[in-house]
Write a protein that holds these residues in place. Structure first.
Motif, mmCIF file in Angstrom:
data_model
loop_
_atom_site.group_PDB
_atom_site.id
_atom_site.type_symbol
_atom_site.label_atom_id
_atom_site.label_comp_id
_atom_site.label_asym_id
_atom_site.label_seq_id
_atom_site.Cartn_x
_atom_site.Cartn_y
_atom_site.Cartn_z
ATOM 1 N N UNK A 1 0.815 -1.217 0.000
ATOM 2 C CA UNK A 1 0.000 0.000 0.000
ATOM 3 C C UNK A 1 0.851 1.270 0.000
ATOM 4 N N UNK A 2 2.178 1.119 0.060
ATOM 5 C CA UNK A 2 3.051 2.301 0.043
ATOM 6 C C UNK A 2 2.831 3.086 -1.244
ATOM 7 N N UNK B 1 6.378 -3.698 -7.074
ATOM 8 C CA UNK B 1 7.162 -4.869 -6.685
ATOM 9 C C UNK B 1 7.591 -5.734 -7.868
ATOM 10 N N UNK B 2 7.033 -5.470 -9.050
ATOM 11 C CA UNK B 2 7.517 -6.197 -10.220
ATOM 12 C C UNK B 2 8.903 -5.697 -10.644
ATOM 13 N N UNK B 3 9.196 -4.433 -10.348
ATOM 14 C CA UNK B 3 10.546 -3.923 -10.589
ATOM 15 C C UNK B 3 10.968 -3.886 -12.039
ATOM 16 N N UNK B 4 10.030 -3.741 -12.960
ATOM 17 C CA UNK B 4 10.412 -3.733 -14.370
ATOM 18 C C UNK B 4 11.209 -2.487 -14.745
ATOM 19 N N UNK B 5 11.130 -1.459 -13.893
ATOM 20 C CA UNK B 5 12.000 -0.300 -14.101
ATOM 21 C C UNK B 5 13.461 -0.707 -14.039
ATOM 22 N N UNK C 1 0.056 0.573 -14.426
ATOM 23 C CA UNK C 1 -0.493 1.716 -13.696
ATOM 24 C C UNK C 1 0.336 2.964 -13.987
ATOM 25 N N UNK C 2 -0.318 4.132 -14.106
ATOM 26 C CA UNK C 2 0.410 5.372 -14.424
ATOM 27 C C UNK C 2 1.594 5.637 -13.509
ATOM 28 N N UNK C 3 1.443 5.338 -12.203
ATOM 29 C CA UNK C 3 2.545 5.577 -11.265
ATOM 30 C C UNK C 3 3.745 4.694 -11.571
ATOM 31 N N UNK C 4 3.507 3.540 -12.166
ATOM 32 C CA UNK C 4 4.623 2.661 -12.516
ATOM 33 C C UNK C 4 5.320 3.156 -13.789
ATOM 34 N N UNK C 5 4.609 3.915 -14.601
ATOM 35 C CA UNK C 5 5.222 4.474 -15.801
ATOM 36 C C UNK C 5 6.083 5.682 -15.465
ATOM 37 N N UNK C 6 5.535 6.626 -14.700
ATOM 38 C CA UNK C 6 6.228 7.895 -14.481
ATOM 39 C C UNK C 6 6.948 7.994 -13.140
ATOM 40 N N UNK C 7 6.740 7.028 -12.263
ATOM 41 C CA UNK C 7 7.450 7.048 -10.989
ATOM 42 C C UNK C 7 6.552 7.422 -9.830
ATOM 43 N N UNK C 8 6.880 6.906 -8.662
ATOM 44 C CA UNK C 8 6.121 7.167 -7.451
ATOM 45 C C UNK C 8 7.095 7.247 -6.287
ATOM 46 N N UNK D 1 7.628 4.965 -4.367
ATOM 47 C CA UNK D 1 8.158 3.615 -4.165
ATOM 48 C C UNK D 1 9.164 3.224 -5.243
ATOM 49 N N UNK D 2 8.931 3.661 -6.482
ATOM 50 C CA UNK D 2 9.769 3.223 -7.604
ATOM 51 C C UNK D 2 10.006 4.377 -8.568
#
Length: 386
Positions: free
Chosen positions: A128-129, A208-212, A242-249, A251-252
């Motif tokens: 949930x972070x 958590x997939x860490x594809x970045x 998810x948009x946050x996984x594309x542009x950063x959050x 967490x990542x």
């Protein structure tokens, strides 16, 4: 035995979760049980309903009030279990422990209906972070109620090595595979020249997939060879991002910034959701798969993910960073460090140069991980607890 498989959401034919639930139900039936599926979804007319096997057992109406009521009213589930003489409720946790759910399972227990709760990932608080206030409040309610909910269960089903979760004993199994639904990789259909290597990852992408990390490593690989390496490496990402996984959050760092930084747009292909023949076609273009690379971000070190098993069932070698006792020592597996370093693309290429197992040989190593066998462990363990 009559079993109600209880979920708290609807189904999507392209969803890995949907496919897993369908395979688990099939596994329970293969062990000689009568299984019914209870789900919750919003119909096309906007009505929020709870279903069993597609038939409405409660219509909560439309709008915000209906959305609130469906989270608090489980009387229809209780009535169904009693009226249909259900012996066991197999519930799939949605990280949603609440007082009404505690009430439901307490009443079922008093009525002699046994219950188990599957927790797909544990621990899960750090998942949930970076989420919004509503989601963090949902977690807070879960934290306040989950020990009471677990106390009403006969056991917790887990894919971890934990012997107790929330004070309740566990049944430890592996994620399974449905061999009938996963076709074997067909290397003969790969028509790329030797100078090309294609990687694939399939997921609804979360931090958590860490594809970045993979895209970061891909950028470093092209940078090292001044964007003209002897072997071109392509990354095919299948599933919703998810948009946050594309542009950063918080967490990542995100996938898109690395793509722009290194100018590798043509080497990263976003396919969106695919299933069936379309998904198989992309797999058959690839020679290596990418599992989770950042479970450490959510505080998990040991987990038996579904995706690792699906990759092995297809017969494709793969990479991941967590500990998974079913695969850690398999010769077709490459382990990545559980940290934030970019993935070493040349290590993948070297691994592939020395990987000799055929798809069918890889598939044979997971024959014991069928859902029929894994669900039998659950049922046998419950019988021994009687």
């Amino acid at each position: 035995m009559k079993i109600l498989f209880l979920t708290y959401h609807g189904f999507d034919e392209a969803s890995g979760i949907t496919k897993k639930i369908q395979a688990q139900v099939k596994g329970l039936r293969q062990n000689g049980n009568e299984v019914h599926i209870c789900s919750y979804d919003v119909r096309a007319d906007g009505h929020r309903c709870r279903f069993v096997d597609g038939e409405v057992i409660a219509d909560y109406g439309c709008g915000t009030w209906a959305a609130i009521i469906q989270r608090a009213d489980y009387r229809c589930v209780y009535r169904y279990c009693i009226d249909h003489q259900i012996d066991l409720v197999y519930s799939r946790s949605y990280m949603n422990a609440t007082p009404p759910l505690v009430w439901l399972f307490k009443r079922l227990r008093k009525a002699g209906v046994r219950s188990v709760m599957e927790i797909p990932t544990y621990p899960y608080d750090h998942e949930f972070d970076g989420y919004d206030w509503n989601q963090r409040m949902r977690l807070r309610v879960d934290q306040l109620c989950r020990h009471k909910l677990a106390a009403q269960m006969d056991a917790i089903v887990t894919f971890s090595d934990e012997e107790r979760i929330f004070g309740q004993r566990t049944i430890r199994i592996s994620n399974g595979v449905d061999f009938d639904s996963i076709p074997l990789l067909q290397p003969s259909s790969i028509i790329h020249p030797p100078s090309e290597v294609h990687l694939i990852a399939v997921a609804e992408v979360h931090s958590w997939h860490g594809f970045d990390r993979l895209v970061h490593g891909l950028g470093e690989y092209y940078k090292k060879y001044n964007w003209n390496p002897e072997r071109k490496v392509y990354f095919h990402l299948v599933g919703y991002v998810w948009p946050a996984e594309m542009e950063g959050s918080s967490v990542a760092p995100g996938i898109a910034p690395y793509i722009r930084q290194y100018g590798i747009e043509k080497y990263v292909d976003f396919h969106g959701k695919l299933f069936g023949d379309e998904l198989t076609a992309v797999f058959n273009r690839c020679s290596f798969a990418i599992g989770s690379l950042a479970r450490h971000r959510s505080g998990i070190t040991v987990i038996k993910t579904l995706k690792n098993r699906e990759y092995a069932c297809r017969g494709i070698p793969f990479l991941y960073s967590e500990s998974d006792s079913d695969f850690d020592h398999q010769p077709y597996v490459l382990k990545a460090p559980a940290d934030e370093s970019p993935i070493d693309i040349e290590a993948i290429l070297d691994f592939l140069d020395h990987q000799t197992m055929s798809p069918s040989e890889i598939r044979q190593t997971v024959e014991h991980l069928s859902w029929q066998r894994q669900m039998k462990i659950v049922l046998d363990t419950l019988t021994s607890m009687s």
